[in-house]
Design a protein around this motif. Structure first.
Motif, PDB file in Angstrom:
ATOM      1  N   GLU A  24       0.674  -1.877  -6.464  1.00  0.00           N
ATOM      2  CA  GLU A  24      -0.637  -1.964  -7.108  1.00  0.00           C
ATOM      3  C   GLU A  24      -1.081  -0.616  -7.678  1.00  0.00           C
ATOM      4  N   ILE A  25      -0.644   0.468  -7.064  1.00  0.00           N
ATOM      5  CA  ILE A  25      -1.052   1.810  -7.484  1.00  0.00           C
ATOM      6  C   ILE A  25      -0.407   2.207  -8.814  1.00  0.00           C
ATOM      7  N   VAL A  26       0.771   1.671  -9.102  1.00  0.00           N
ATOM      8  CA  VAL A  26       1.470   2.003 -10.354  1.00  0.00           C
ATOM      9  C   VAL A  26       1.606   0.789 -11.277  1.00  0.00           C
ATOM     10  N   ARG A  27       0.856  -0.230 -11.001  1.00  0.00           N
ATOM     11  CA  ARG A  27       0.954  -1.486 -11.751  1.00  0.00           C
ATOM     12  C   ARG A  27       0.655  -1.317 -13.244  1.00  0.00           C
ATOM     13  N   TYR A  28      -0.218  -0.379 -13.589  1.00  0.00           N
ATOM     14  CA  TYR A  28      -0.590  -0.144 -14.973  1.00  0.00           C
ATOM     15  C   TYR A  28      -0.245   1.298 -15.356  1.00  0.00           C
ATOM     16  N   PRO A  29       1.042   1.572 -15.564  1.00  0.00           N
ATOM     17  CA  PRO A  29       1.465   2.960 -15.794  1.00  0.00           C
ATOM     18  C   PRO A  29       0.842   3.604 -17.035  1.00  0.00           C
ATOM     19  N   ASP A  30       0.577   2.838 -18.086  1.00  0.00           N
ATOM     20  CA  ASP A  30      -0.031   3.430 -19.278  1.00  0.00           C
ATOM     21  C   ASP A  30      -1.445   3.929 -18.982  1.00  0.00           C
ATOM     22  N   ALA A  31      -2.199   3.162 -18.204  1.00  0.00           N
ATOM     23  CA  ALA A  31      -3.552   3.578 -17.822  1.00  0.00           C
ATOM     24  C   ALA A  31      -3.492   4.805 -16.916  1.00  0.00           C
ATOM     25  N   VAL A  32      -2.553   4.814 -15.979  1.00  0.00           N
ATOM     26  CA  VAL A  32      -2.381   5.974 -15.088  1.00  0.00           C
ATOM     27  C   VAL A  32      -2.016   7.202 -15.913  1.00  0.00           C
ATOM     28  N   LEU A  54      -7.829  -0.430  -5.352  1.00  0.00           N
ATOM     29  CA  LEU A  54      -6.800   0.499  -4.867  1.00  0.00           C
ATOM     30  C   LEU A  54      -7.029   0.896  -3.416  1.00  0.00           C
ATOM     31  N   PHE A  55      -7.434  -0.090  -2.613  1.00  0.00           N
ATOM     32  CA  PHE A  55      -7.551   0.048  -1.167  1.00  0.00           C
ATOM     33  C   PHE A  55      -8.618   1.065  -0.746  1.00  0.00           C
ATOM     34  N   ASN A  56      -9.505   1.432  -1.666  1.00  0.00           N
ATOM     35  CA  ASN A  56     -10.598   2.367  -1.362  1.00  0.00           C
ATOM     36  C   ASN A  56     -10.100   3.664  -0.721  1.00  0.00           C
ATOM     37  N   VAL A  57      -8.973   4.141  -1.174  1.00  0.00           N
ATOM     38  CA  VAL A  57      -8.368   5.326  -0.569  1.00  0.00           C
ATOM     39  C   VAL A  57      -9.093   6.603  -0.982  1.00  0.00           C
ATOM     40  N   GLY A  62       3.583   5.431  -6.518  1.00  0.00           N
ATOM     41  CA  GLY A  62       2.209   5.766  -6.168  1.00  0.00           C
ATOM     42  C   GLY A  62       2.034   5.676  -4.668  1.00  0.00           C
ATOM     43  N   ILE A  63       1.342   6.645  -4.110  1.00  0.00           N
ATOM     44  CA  ILE A  63       1.109   6.687  -2.665  1.00  0.00           C
ATOM     45  C   ILE A  63      -0.390   6.879  -2.432  1.00  0.00           C
ATOM     46  N   ALA A  64      -0.966   5.991  -1.641  1.00  0.00           N
ATOM     47  CA  ALA A  64      -2.367   6.113  -1.250  1.00  0.00           C
ATOM     48  C   ALA A  64      -2.435   6.947   0.025  1.00  0.00           C
ATOM     49  N   MET A 110      -8.295 -13.263   3.762  1.00  0.00           N
ATOM     50  CA  MET A 110      -7.368 -12.933   2.682  1.00  0.00           C
ATOM     51  C   MET A 110      -8.101 -12.453   1.416  1.00  0.00           C
ATOM     52  N   PRO A 111      -9.247 -13.029   1.037  1.00  0.00           N
ATOM     53  CA  PRO A 111      -9.951 -12.508  -0.140  1.00  0.00           C
ATOM     54  C   PRO A 111     -10.348 -11.029   0.004  1.00  0.00           C
ATOM     55  N   GLN A 112     -10.603 -10.592   1.238  1.00  0.00           N
ATOM     56  CA  GLN A 112     -10.933  -9.182   1.483  1.00  0.00           C
ATOM     57  C   GLN A 112      -9.749  -8.291   1.096  1.00  0.00           C
ATOM     58  N   MET A 113      -8.530  -8.756   1.366  1.00  0.00           N
ATOM     59  CA  MET A 113      -7.324  -8.010   1.003  1.00  0.00           C
ATOM     60  C   MET A 113      -7.198  -7.934  -0.519  1.00  0.00           C
ATOM     61  N   SER A 114      -7.425  -9.046  -1.191  1.00  0.00           N
ATOM     62  CA  SER A 114      -7.337  -9.063  -2.649  1.00  0.00           C
ATOM     63  C   SER A 114      -8.370  -8.124  -3.265  1.00  0.00           C
ATOM     64  N   ALA A 115      -9.562  -8.098  -2.717  1.00  0.00           N
ATOM     65  CA  ALA A 115     -10.607  -7.201  -3.214  1.00  0.00           C
ATOM     66  C   ALA A 115     -10.211  -5.747  -2.984  1.00  0.00           C
TER      67      ALA A 115
END
Length: 125
Positions: free
Chosen positions: A72-80, A26-29, A95-97, A16-21
């Motif tokens: 997670e991809i759109v979690r911080y819209p101001d930064a995006v 952003l899933f290393n896409v 957001g789509i990876a 599970m920690p691997q998923m969190s990382a």
């Protein structure tokens, strides 16, 4: 979502920690797609954007490219918005990876259980 989270944790176990990382990166896409709408978009525009996003993912799949819409991809819209040069009058709606599945990651083998049709669909004659 709660059931999905429990099932995922059971499936991944100590990985599970691997998923969190992966989420944190952003899933290393290979690529991220951001779909935006005007701030004053109608409900129908949001529906249309969702349909467009699904069609984009189907087109990617046809070319053997995996895709994943994720919060997670759109979690911080101001930064995006700042990073991508998206004007303030546009909302980051989806957001789509895009990339290629790595079989080394256990998460890529996870399959969810589906709800019974009768719990989500009603057909009246």
């Amino acid at each position: 979502m709660a059931k999905w989270g429990q099932d995922l944790q059971t499936y991944l176990g100590d990985q599970m920690p691997q998923m969190s990382a992966a989420q944190a990166h952003l899933f290393n896409v290979a690529a991220l797609v951001y779909l935006v709408l005007p701030q004053d978009a109608t409900d129908w525009s949001i529906y249309d954007l969702g349909a467009f996003g699904q069609t984009l993912m189907l087109a990617a799949a046809d070319r053997k490219i995996d895709s994943m819409p994720a919060y997670e991809i759109v979690r911080y819209p101001d930064a995006v918005r700042e990073l991508m040069g998206i004007p303030a009058d546009q909302q980051v709606a989806m957001g789509i990876a895009l990339g290629y599945r790595d079989p080394a990651y256990r998460i890529n083998g996870f399959r969810t259980k589906r709800a019974a049709e009768s719990t989500i669909l009603t057909i009246k004659d």
